[in-house]
Motif scaffolding. Structure first.
Motif, PDB file in Angstrom:
ATOM      1  N   TYR A   1      26.518  -7.864  16.382  1.00  0.00           N
ATOM      2  CA  TYR A   1      26.717  -6.710  17.293  1.00  0.00           C
ATOM      3  C   TYR A   1      25.061  -6.352  18.064  1.00  0.00           C
ATOM      4  O   TYR A   1      24.152  -6.518  17.706  1.00  0.00           O
ATOM      5  CB  TYR A   1      26.695  -5.572  16.262  1.00  0.00           C
ATOM      6  CG  TYR A   1      27.930  -5.354  15.137  1.00  0.00           C
ATOM      7  CD1 TYR A   1      29.311  -5.013  15.694  1.00  0.00           C
ATOM      8  CD2 TYR A   1      28.037  -6.102  14.237  1.00  0.00           C
ATOM      9  CE1 TYR A   1      30.325  -4.865  14.972  1.00  0.00           C
ATOM     10  CE2 TYR A   1      29.356  -6.115  13.458  1.00  0.00           C
ATOM     11  CZ  TYR A   1      30.346  -5.727  14.045  1.00  0.00           C
ATOM     12  OH  TYR A   1      31.497  -5.526  13.031  1.00  0.00           O
ATOM     13  N   GLN A   2      25.826  -6.244  19.315  1.00  0.00           N
ATOM     14  CA  GLN A   2      24.693  -5.634  20.163  1.00  0.00           C
ATOM     15  C   GLN A   2      24.188  -4.287  20.306  1.00  0.00           C
ATOM     16  O   GLN A   2      25.089  -3.423  19.720  1.00  0.00           O
ATOM     17  CB  GLN A   2      25.081  -6.259  21.709  1.00  0.00           C
ATOM     18  CG  GLN A   2      25.386  -7.596  21.696  1.00  0.00           C
ATOM     19  CD  GLN A   2      25.769  -8.067  23.279  1.00  0.00           C
ATOM     20  OE1 GLN A   2      26.060  -7.303  23.899  1.00  0.00           O
ATOM     21  NE2 GLN A   2      25.568  -9.305  23.650  1.00  0.00           N
ATOM     22  N   THR A   3      23.338  -3.839  20.953  1.00  0.00           N
ATOM     23  CA  THR A   3      22.910  -2.455  20.759  1.00  0.00           C
ATOM     24  C   THR A   3      23.909  -1.755  21.321  1.00  0.00           C
ATOM     25  O   THR A   3      24.335  -0.527  20.814  1.00  0.00           O
ATOM     26  CB  THR A   3      21.602  -2.172  21.587  1.00  0.00           C
ATOM     27  OG1 THR A   3      20.617  -3.040  20.960  1.00  0.00           O
ATOM     28  CG2 THR A   3      21.256  -0.889  21.552  1.00  0.00           C
ATOM     29  N   LYS A   4      24.639  -1.984  22.509  1.00  0.00           N
ATOM     30  CA  LYS A   4      25.537  -1.239  23.168  1.00  0.00           C
ATOM     31  C   LYS A   4      26.863  -1.051  22.034  1.00  0.00           C
ATOM     32  O   LYS A   4      27.600  -0.210  22.616  1.00  0.00           O
ATOM     33  CB  LYS A   4      25.957  -1.929  24.506  1.00  0.00           C
ATOM     34  CG  LYS A   4      26.719  -3.183  24.316  1.00  0.00           C
ATOM     35  CD  LYS A   4      26.971  -3.752  25.704  1.00  0.00           C
ATOM     36  CE  LYS A   4      27.674  -5.095  25.758  1.00  0.00           C
ATOM     37  NZ  LYS A   4      28.803  -5.048  24.781  1.00  0.00           N
ATOM     38  N   ASP A   5      27.091  -1.979  21.389  1.00  0.00           N
ATOM     39  CA  ASP A   5      28.238  -1.905  20.532  1.00  0.00           C
ATOM     40  C   ASP A   5      28.103  -0.760  19.364  1.00  0.00           C
ATOM     41  O   ASP A   5      29.182  -0.299  18.975  1.00  0.00           O
ATOM     42  CB  ASP A   5      28.347  -3.037  19.644  1.00  0.00           C
ATOM     43  CG  ASP A   5      28.628  -4.395  20.605  1.00  0.00           C
ATOM     44  OD1 ASP A   5      29.364  -4.070  21.471  1.00  0.00           O
ATOM     45  OD2 ASP A   5      28.261  -5.451  20.336  1.00  0.00           O
ATOM     46  N   LEU A   6      27.054  -0.367  19.221  1.00  0.00           N
ATOM     47  CA  LEU A   6      26.619   0.716  17.935  1.00  0.00           C
ATOM     48  C   LEU A   6      26.076   1.703  18.610  1.00  0.00           C
ATOM     49  O   LEU A   6      26.263   2.870  17.794  1.00  0.00           O
ATOM     50  CB  LEU A   6      25.525  -0.024  17.081  1.00  0.00           C
ATOM     51  CG  LEU A   6      26.002  -1.489  16.586  1.00  0.00           C
ATOM     52  CD1 LEU A   6      24.530  -2.084  15.705  1.00  0.00           C
ATOM     53  CD2 LEU A   6      27.293  -1.222  15.531  1.00  0.00           C
ATOM     54  N   ILE A   7      25.358   1.844  19.696  1.00  0.00           N
ATOM     55  CA  ILE A   7      24.798   3.395  20.133  1.00  0.00           C
ATOM     56  C   ILE A   7      25.472   3.892  21.321  1.00  0.00           C
ATOM     57  O   ILE A   7      25.539   3.134  22.393  1.00  0.00           O
ATOM     58  CB  ILE A   7      23.302   2.991  20.291  1.00  0.00           C
ATOM     59  CG1 ILE A   7      22.595   2.309  19.110  1.00  0.00           C
ATOM     60  CG2 ILE A   7      22.598   4.143  20.928  1.00  0.00           C
ATOM     61  CD1 ILE A   7      22.527   3.020  17.781  1.00  0.00           C
ATOM     62  N   THR A   8      25.815   4.785  21.415  1.00  0.00           N
ATOM     63  CA  THR A   8      26.484   5.578  22.560  1.00  0.00           C
ATOM     64  C   THR A   8      25.674   5.766  23.731  1.00  0.00           C
ATOM     65  O   THR A   8      25.733   5.486  24.680  1.00  0.00           O
ATOM     66  CB  THR A   8      27.216   6.957  22.091  1.00  0.00           C
ATOM     67  OG1 THR A   8      28.174   6.732  20.833  1.00  0.00           O
ATOM     68  CG2 THR A   8      27.822   7.534  23.167  1.00  0.00           C
ATOM     69  N   PHE A   9      24.367   6.384  23.289  1.00  0.00           N
ATOM     70  CA  PHE A   9      23.240   6.700  24.245  1.00  0.00           C
ATOM     71  C   PHE A   9      22.024   5.891  24.150  1.00  0.00           C
ATOM     72  O   PHE A   9      20.980   6.487  23.637  1.00  0.00           O
ATOM     73  CB  PHE A   9      23.054   7.891  24.402  1.00  0.00           C
ATOM     74  CG  PHE A   9      24.330   9.053  24.609  1.00  0.00           C
ATOM     75  CD1 PHE A   9      24.933   8.942  25.964  1.00  0.00           C
ATOM     76  CD2 PHE A   9      24.814   9.792  23.607  1.00  0.00           C
ATOM     77  CE1 PHE A   9      26.118   9.686  25.954  1.00  0.00           C
ATOM     78  CE2 PHE A   9      25.656  10.518  23.649  1.00  0.00           C
ATOM     79  CZ  PHE A   9      26.615  10.569  24.977  1.00  0.00           C
ATOM     80  N   PRO A  10      22.211   4.607  24.278  1.00  0.00           N
ATOM     81  CA  PRO A  10      20.880   3.655  23.925  1.00  0.00           C
ATOM     82  C   PRO A  10      19.745   3.866  24.668  1.00  0.00           C
ATOM     83  O   PRO A  10      18.576   3.688  24.233  1.00  0.00           O
ATOM     84  CB  PRO A  10      21.466   2.135  24.364  1.00  0.00           C
ATOM     85  CG  PRO A  10      22.439   2.295  25.216  1.00  0.00           C
ATOM     86  CD  PRO A  10      23.256   3.645  24.774  1.00  0.00           C
ATOM     87  N   PHE A  11      19.682   4.611  26.030  1.00  0.00           N
ATOM     88  CA  PHE A  11      18.524   4.980  26.803  1.00  0.00           C
ATOM     89  C   PHE A  11      17.868   6.138  25.980  1.00  0.00           C
ATOM     90  O   PHE A  11      16.692   6.192  26.254  1.00  0.00           O
ATOM     91  CB  PHE A  11      18.928   5.249  28.005  1.00  0.00           C
ATOM     92  CG  PHE A  11      19.710   6.495  28.156  1.00  0.00           C
ATOM     93  CD1 PHE A  11      19.412   7.758  28.224  1.00  0.00           C
ATOM     94  CD2 PHE A  11      21.309   6.205  28.194  1.00  0.00           C
ATOM     95  CE1 PHE A  11      20.369   8.792  28.466  1.00  0.00           C
ATOM     96  CE2 PHE A  11      22.133   7.271  28.356  1.00  0.00           C
ATOM     97  CZ  PHE A  11      21.603   8.614  28.320  1.00  0.00           C
ATOM     98  N   LEU A  12      18.143   6.864  25.112  1.00  0.00           N
ATOM     99  CA  LEU A  12      17.596   7.737  24.200  1.00  0.00           C
ATOM    100  C   LEU A  12      17.041   7.115  22.841  1.00  0.00           C
ATOM    101  O   LEU A  12      16.399   8.035  22.320  1.00  0.00           O
ATOM    102  CB  LEU A  12      18.552   9.132  24.105  1.00  0.00           C
ATOM    103  CG  LEU A  12      19.328   9.765  25.061  1.00  0.00           C
ATOM    104  CD1 LEU A  12      20.298  10.589  24.626  1.00  0.00           C
ATOM    105  CD2 LEU A  12      18.187  10.515  25.747  1.00  0.00           C
ATOM    106  N   LEU A  13      17.263   6.118  22.784  1.00  0.00           N
ATOM    107  CA  LEU A  13      16.494   5.416  21.465  1.00  0.00           C
ATOM    108  C   LEU A  13      15.015   5.610  21.627  1.00  0.00           C
ATOM    109  O   LEU A  13      14.575   5.461  22.754  1.00  0.00           O
ATOM    110  CB  LEU A  13      17.175   4.224  21.176  1.00  0.00           C
ATOM    111  CG  LEU A  13      18.341   3.865  20.826  1.00  0.00           C
ATOM    112  CD1 LEU A  13      18.815   2.462  21.025  1.00  0.00           C
ATOM    113  CD2 LEU A  13      18.726   4.550  19.350  1.00  0.00           C
TER     114      LEU A  13
END
Length: 223
Positions: free
Chosen positions: A120-132
């Motif tokens: 699983y890549q980040t984009k698969d699990l996180i809706t707004f990855p830029f807010l991590l």
């Protein structure tokens, strides 16, 4: 009304950033770890040979019976942090998440006896990855797996000085059901079958809340 809506959205985004202030502690050094039931021991060596944290007892990275045996049940040739279930067959590799602006970095990889099952890549699990939470070494998806204050099943990452770090903190394993649950910094929860790497169920409140706020914003703007 419009000012109120924009204010709500601003503080919603701010709350996501503030909520994610605990860095995800990675570990790229050599280590050993016993499964929670003590039947197996997992060994992570440095492929380049700098292994003062492990010693010479185990010659290869991989899984061993925890009975003094030095013959691996299976091996691998990379070095990353992991989660460690009980069964001696499966591990979950955690990506290092060096920032690339695409969020296609490895988040989790489910592995059976050294073979990749599912990634699983980040984009698969996180809706707004830029807010991590971002930092100099990259960014983080889930709560620190080396945090002693998080629930864990007693699995410790051990180094030569006897120090132990809670390897499975931040993940909840059910050995009978063969599941692993994790929670992201944004409050999303995933339940995986760790024998296949498939998602059994997910709860993603950040996405649902964002969709709801967007709908309110659109309605407020036009009416």
């Amino acid at each position: 009304m419009r000012k109120f809506i924009f204010t709500v959205l601003f503080f919603f985004n701010l709350s996501l950033i503030v909520f994610a202030q605990h860095p995800d502690s990675g570990w790229s050094y050599s280590y050993t770890a016993e499964t929670a039931d003590k039947k197996y021991i997992f060994v992570m060596r440095n492929p380049n040979g700098d292994d003062y944290l492990v010693g010479d007892k185990y010659k290869q990275s991989g899984m061993y019976l925890n009975d003094g045996s030095t013959t691996p049940l299976w091996t691998l040739n990379w070095r990353n942090s992991i989660y460690l279930p009980n069964d001696g067959k499966h591990i979950i590799r955690l990506g290092r998440l060096n920032y690339s602006a695409t969020y296609r970095e490895e988040g989790f990889t489910f592995i059976a006896e050294g073979k990749v099952l599912n990634t699983y890549q980040t984009k698969d699990l996180i809706t707004f990855p830029f807010l991590l939470p971002h930092h100099s070494n990259g960014y983080d998806i889930h709560y620190s797996r080396l945090a002693p204050n998080l629930p864990n099943d007693g699995v410790l990452m051990k180094v030569d000085n006897g120090a132990g770090y809670p390897l499975n903190s931040g993940a909840t394993f059910d050995s009978e059901k063969k599941t692993m649950q994790i929670e992201t910094f944004h409050g999303d929860k995933y339940l995986f079958d760790f024998t296949t790497g498939n998602i059994i169920s997910s709860f993603r409140p950040s996405r649902n809340l964002a969709i709801g706020l967007f709908c309110i914003l659109v309605i407020a703007y036009f009416f």
